[in-house]
Write an enzyme that holds these catalytic residues in place. Sequence first.
Site, PDB file in Angstrom:
ATOM      1  CD  GLU A 275      -9.918  16.803  -0.584  1.00 35.24           C
ATOM      2  OE1 GLU A 275      -9.459  16.356  -1.653  1.00 35.24           O
ATOM      3  OE2 GLU A 275      -9.180  17.065   0.388  1.00 35.24           O
ATOM      4  CG  HIS A 299      -9.453   9.232  -1.560  1.00 33.04           C
ATOM      5  ND1 HIS A 299      -8.593   8.716  -0.618  1.00 33.04           N
ATOM      6  CD2 HIS A 299      -9.132  10.544  -1.660  1.00 33.04           C
ATOM      7  CE1 HIS A 299      -7.793   9.666  -0.182  1.00 33.04           C
ATOM      8  NE2 HIS A 299      -8.092  10.800  -0.801  1.00 33.04           N
ATOM      9  CD  GLU A 300     -10.707  12.764  -4.044  1.00 33.13           C
ATOM     10  OE1 GLU A 300     -10.739  13.585  -3.109  1.00 33.13           O
ATOM     11  OE2 GLU A 300      -9.652  12.221  -4.434  1.00 33.13           O
ATOM     12  CG  HIS A 303     -11.096  13.966   1.261  1.00 30.58           C
ATOM     13  ND1 HIS A 303     -10.248  14.059   2.343  1.00 30.58           N
ATOM     14  CD2 HIS A 303     -10.343  13.533   0.225  1.00 30.58           C
ATOM     15  CE1 HIS A 303      -9.025  13.703   1.970  1.00 30.58           C
ATOM     16  NE2 HIS A 303      -9.046  13.375   0.690  1.00 30.58           N
ATOM     17  CD  GLU A 322      -5.630  13.509   1.321  1.00 25.40           C
ATOM     18  OE1 GLU A 322      -6.164  12.419   1.055  1.00 25.40           O
ATOM     19  OE2 GLU A 322      -6.013  14.592   0.821  1.00 25.40           O
ATOM     20  CG  ASP A 379       2.352  22.230  -4.301  1.00 24.57           C
ATOM     21  OD1 ASP A 379       1.364  21.636  -3.833  1.00 24.57           O
ATOM     22  OD2 ASP A 379       2.271  23.323  -4.894  1.00 24.57           O
ATOM     23  CE1 TYR A 387      -1.841  11.903   0.046  1.00 24.50           C
ATOM     24  CE2 TYR A 387      -3.957  10.877  -0.394  1.00 24.50           C
ATOM     25  CZ  TYR A 387      -3.086  11.932  -0.557  1.00 24.50           C
ATOM     26  OH  TYR A 387      -3.461  13.010  -1.298  1.00 24.50           O
TER      27      TYR A 387
HETATM   28  N1  BES Z   1      -6.852  16.123  -1.557  1.00 23.23           N
HETATM   29  C1  BES Z   1      -6.197  15.188  -2.391  1.00 23.23           C
HETATM   30  C2  BES Z   1      -5.515  15.823  -3.557  1.00 23.23           C
HETATM   31  C3  BES Z   1      -4.471  16.858  -3.179  1.00 23.23           C
HETATM   32  C4  BES Z   1      -3.574  16.632  -2.162  1.00 23.23           C
HETATM   33  C5  BES Z   1      -4.417  18.037  -3.864  1.00 23.23           C
HETATM   34  C6  BES Z   1      -2.637  17.607  -1.834  1.00 23.23           C
HETATM   35  C7  BES Z   1      -3.483  18.995  -3.536  1.00 23.23           C
HETATM   36  C8  BES Z   1      -2.592  18.788  -2.514  1.00 23.23           C
HETATM   37  C9  BES Z   1      -7.156  14.107  -2.915  1.00 23.23           C
HETATM   38  O1  BES Z   1      -8.159  13.760  -2.023  1.00 23.23           O
HETATM   39  C10 BES Z   1      -6.356  12.866  -3.146  1.00 23.23           C
HETATM   40  O2  BES Z   1      -5.821  12.353  -2.208  1.00 23.23           O
HETATM   41  N2  BES Z   1      -6.299  12.386  -4.380  1.00 23.23           N
HETATM   42  C11 BES Z   1      -5.588  11.174  -4.733  1.00 23.23           C
HETATM   43  C12 BES Z   1      -6.529  10.034  -4.969  1.00 23.23           C
HETATM   44  C13 BES Z   1      -6.687   9.092  -3.852  1.00 23.23           C
HETATM   45  C14 BES Z   1      -7.502   7.889  -4.275  1.00 23.23           C
HETATM   46  C15 BES Z   1      -5.482   8.686  -3.087  1.00 23.23           C
HETATM   47  C16 BES Z   1      -4.856  11.413  -6.030  1.00 23.23           C
HETATM   48  O3  BES Z   1      -4.928  12.512  -6.560  1.00 23.23           O
HETATM   49  O4  BES Z   1      -4.204  10.509  -6.516  1.00 23.23           O
HETATM   50 ZN    ZN Z   2      -7.453  12.658  -0.392  1.00 23.44          ZN
END
Ligand code: BES
Ligand code: ZN
Length: 614
Positions: A275, A299-300, A303, A322, A379, A387
Amino acid sequence: MSQSGLSPGDPSSYSRPDEVKVTNVHLKLVVDFEKTRLLGHVELAVEKVKPNVKHLVLDSKDLKIFKIFDKATEQLLDYNIADPVHTFGSKLTVTLPRTTDSKLVIQINYETSSEASALQWLTPAQTLGKERPYLFSQCQAIHCRSIVPCQDTPSVKSPYSAEITAPEGLVVLMSAVRVGDPVPSKNEGVAVHKFEQKIPVPTYLIAVAVGALESREIGPRSRVWSEKEYVEKAAYEFAETEVMLKTAEDVCGPYVWGIYDLLVLPPSFPYGGMENPCLTFVTPTLLAGDRSLADVVVHEITHSWTGNLVTNKNFEHFWINEGFTMFVERKILGKMHGENYRHFMAIGGLKDLKDAIDARGKDNPTTCLVPDLRGVDPDDAFSVCPYEKGHTLLFHLETILGGAGVFDDFLKSYIDHFKYKSIGTDDFRDYLNGYFLGNKNLEKFDWDTWLRSPGMPPVIPSYDTALADACTRLAARWSAWDEGEPAPFEASDLRDLNAQQVREFLAVLLQGAPLSAGKVQAMDRVYGMGERKNAEIRFRWLRLALKSRWKKLVSEALDFVAQQGRMKYVRPIYRDLYAWDETKEKAIKHFKTHRHNMMHVAAHVVSQDLKLGT
Ligand code: BES
Ligand code: ZN
């Protein structure tokens, strides 16, 4: 991280915003593709919180610092870089000048390492066009410190601006608004690109991409960017962006970031979406050709409020970003496609949660909604738990506090109250308690179990199964089929199921006992499952085949993890291959051959999944 080095407000940062706080970031950097480095300086405007503070403590990772000085007086400042502590990088302590001024601008001249964990440098050969190099960043959660010395904690938000010098002919994009056209610089062959993000943002939202990019307009405030090979497809795939933005505004309030662009990254981008303000990054695996994966864009977009306006104060409270975003995303989807679609998506999410908790173990502390991240790499802690447990909590609260009518108003009020701030779980809880003061259901609410216990949530909402039933029924028929009998299936079984329902059908089967390879082959014959292009379907299909021990699909599974680097897909497939004795060595060998194409974070976690250390 050693306990003594901890920031009091953030276990993943060394910085001390309680003593002196960064109030503006200005970057001036050259993109050097030859040496795969960013070179230049940052000007950090800081403000003392404690009048007699002597040091500015910053996060840094693999940076080479040349000099640090007070911008106003040009006085050189002493600094110390401590030994790095694995993922957290090195504490950088700058001695502030002796002055009673409460505001200063500190300039740091530095360069990044070619191993900077936030950056992926692609050679021309690794791009679609094959002619120009490509660079992109991914700072969340704590990688910004590998690009710029900073207070790398989301409890600190500041505006930022940047002047990026890049080879001429390449497009530079940032999570900000472009200022003017690129200016060819006096040194030949480069141009300077200026950007400004006036809204205060946490460092994890700083983002940059440089490449041979093109764009198409897809809405009044939106363009989609990518290498030219993807651009038409992307424009089709994301054509509903403006409808999504408008629906999001109905739910959350006005969109304050001005533009909302999308950038389709190269396949090694490790997430589905990110996002970055003004410029969402997405994986090319969303290009299904039928808009069936555009939910990630909802989703994005969400955010833009939950996360980018109301921000988690550290990554222990990641669900504030999340979990809220899943909840609001599904509200928006419900408005767009009907309330039963919202419930259907929640049912799918609950399955993902169960899978994640089964994989980690129900007592694993990282399955708590608010985990303890002291000494833990964010990470490594990352999973769907914040989520989906977060979503479940909010859905349950909505149910017991009077339903959507009441809770929608609360949501708007919550966003309005905490916008531009960084908050923790207690801030949310206190605000909720105040808003619903005297509500008996809230007074007896078991916060402790919801927030601090590992495993599945204490209450599972009773979701409307209208759209899921057909998936569950079909899955049950496949499980029950006695292979001695003729197969009672035909292609038309899937006729009335949309892509999300086919994905759910496979998800149900994946949660059950493994099907025999014979059944999975029959399914391929009847449904042509192997031909499906939708990445969510392909991913689950390959897992089902691996679970059934269908050897022929092993090479397809290996191809799938080589062709794209989205961790959500790559990790489970590698883990499945590792768990099968016959493919374990193959998986390790394949990973070793392909890891140089992966982004650092993806290579790091897969290497752990395959028990190779880091
Ligand atoms: N902000 C996250 C991606 C992220 C999380 C990057 C933690 C680095 C560390 C992004 O908004 C996200 O949640 N992406 C999901 C998609 C969503 C539809 C659940 C993904 O990457 O799968
Ligand atoms: Zn997210």
